[in-house]
Motif scaffolding. Sequence first.
Motif, PDB file in Angstrom:
ATOM      1  N   PRO A 225      11.823   1.620  -8.663  1.00 19.51           N
ATOM      2  CA  PRO A 225      12.916   1.376  -7.297  1.00 19.51           C
ATOM      3  C   PRO A 225      12.267   0.880  -6.129  1.00 19.51           C
ATOM      4  O   PRO A 225      11.086   1.473  -5.715  1.00 19.51           O
ATOM      5  N   LEU A 226      12.945   0.146  -5.495  1.00 17.40           N
ATOM      6  CA  LEU A 226      12.079  -0.425  -4.024  1.00 17.40           C
ATOM      7  C   LEU A 226      12.168   0.738  -3.206  1.00 17.40           C
ATOM      8  O   LEU A 226      11.290   0.664  -2.055  1.00 17.40           O
ATOM      9  N   TRP A 227      12.830   1.642  -3.308  1.00 15.37           N
ATOM     10  CA  TRP A 227      12.868   2.699  -2.257  1.00 15.37           C
ATOM     11  C   TRP A 227      11.613   3.580  -2.389  1.00 15.37           C
ATOM     12  O   TRP A 227      11.028   4.266  -1.421  1.00 15.37           O
ATOM     13  N   MET A 228      11.277   3.509  -3.474  1.00 19.89           N
ATOM     14  CA  MET A 228       9.714   4.290  -3.801  1.00 19.89           C
ATOM     15  C   MET A 228       8.683   3.238  -3.154  1.00 19.89           C
ATOM     16  O   MET A 228       7.533   3.800  -2.646  1.00 19.89           O
ATOM     17  N   VAL A 232       6.004   4.767  -0.250  1.00 17.04           N
ATOM     18  CA  VAL A 232       4.625   4.607  -0.114  1.00 17.04           C
ATOM     19  C   VAL A 232       3.824   4.130   1.103  1.00 17.04           C
ATOM     20  O   VAL A 232       3.169   4.489   1.749  1.00 17.04           O
ATOM     21  N   GLN A 233       4.732   2.952   1.432  1.00 20.84           N
ATOM     22  CA  GLN A 233       4.288   2.332   2.638  1.00 20.84           C
ATOM     23  C   GLN A 233       4.787   2.922   3.988  1.00 20.84           C
ATOM     24  O   GLN A 233       3.778   3.203   4.888  1.00 20.84           O
ATOM     25  N   LYS A 234       5.722   3.649   3.909  1.00 21.28           N
ATOM     26  CA  LYS A 234       6.215   4.499   5.234  1.00 21.28           C
ATOM     27  C   LYS A 234       5.179   5.567   5.489  1.00 21.28           C
ATOM     28  O   LYS A 234       4.916   5.715   6.625  1.00 21.28           O
ATOM     29  N   PHE A 235       4.633   6.188   4.364  1.00 19.10           N
ATOM     30  CA  PHE A 235       3.732   7.348   4.751  1.00 19.10           C
ATOM     31  C   PHE A 235       2.291   7.142   4.290  1.00 19.10           C
ATOM     32  O   PHE A 235       1.305   7.931   4.258  1.00 19.10           O
TER      33      PHE A 235
END
Length: 273
Positions: A225-228, A232-235
């Motif tokens: 999923p793109l939201w995963m 990962v990138q956000k945090f």
Amino acid sequence: MSAVNQVEIPTVLQRFEYKYHIPRSLIKPISEFVKIYCYLDKYSEMSPTKFYRINNLYFDTPFHTFLNNRLEKKENRFNMRIRSYGEDPVPPYFWEVKCKFGENKQKYRVKVKSEDIGQIFYMTKASDELCLKGSDAKNMDLFQSLALSYNAQPQILTQYDRMAWISEADEYARVTFDANLQCCEEHDFNVKPDPGRMESYDTAAIFGPQAQCILELKGQVSNLPLWMVDLVQKFDLKKAAFSKFRYGMLRVLRNQRPDNKWYNVSNYGEIYE
């Protein structure tokens, strides 16, 4: 979708599993991020803390074949366990074989409503005795066949607390937080932990000084999923391998052989990562 009509984990499932060691302080902000795409699973929804207890009775051979395969990082390997839920677990129990093929994992799972684990384990063909059908019968046959071939027996009982999120944007995707890892040596067919025997193994030697929790992202091998990816990138998450079976077994073996460096908990990181 909600936890009320939650779809159960398939009896045969091929998936990716990405693990991260995180501090508890990240549980809330990550949960805020994923709740746009996910809902809490039924066990978390029922818990006042949103964490619920999972117990795993792990099997291995007398010579620790399954553990050694993991320590040697063999590409193709498996472990066997019986999973239960709650502080005072009751059936159904879930008999599972979890295989690893390179980066991908496949789980074979069967729900058994009987309390008599030892009796079932030694049945000539438990799938027939339990009137199992289809993939349930095949998965029980696989469990018994592997146990017989390898002479696998109960070795350790682990427990931990989990918060789980289930994607409603994907066919299968999950986010879990695992904390408060404990284990004890267990050679009986027992899935009910005795608090007086349990020993913590979520130490700084394994997690590092700032991390106290395992975050795990799970999904279908063919569909990340793109939201995963955004999560990962956000945090700024960094993948870090972790096996509850491996570290639980090493803790138990260290207790059995305290002078043996191979099993010394202080060497977990430098020897096994």
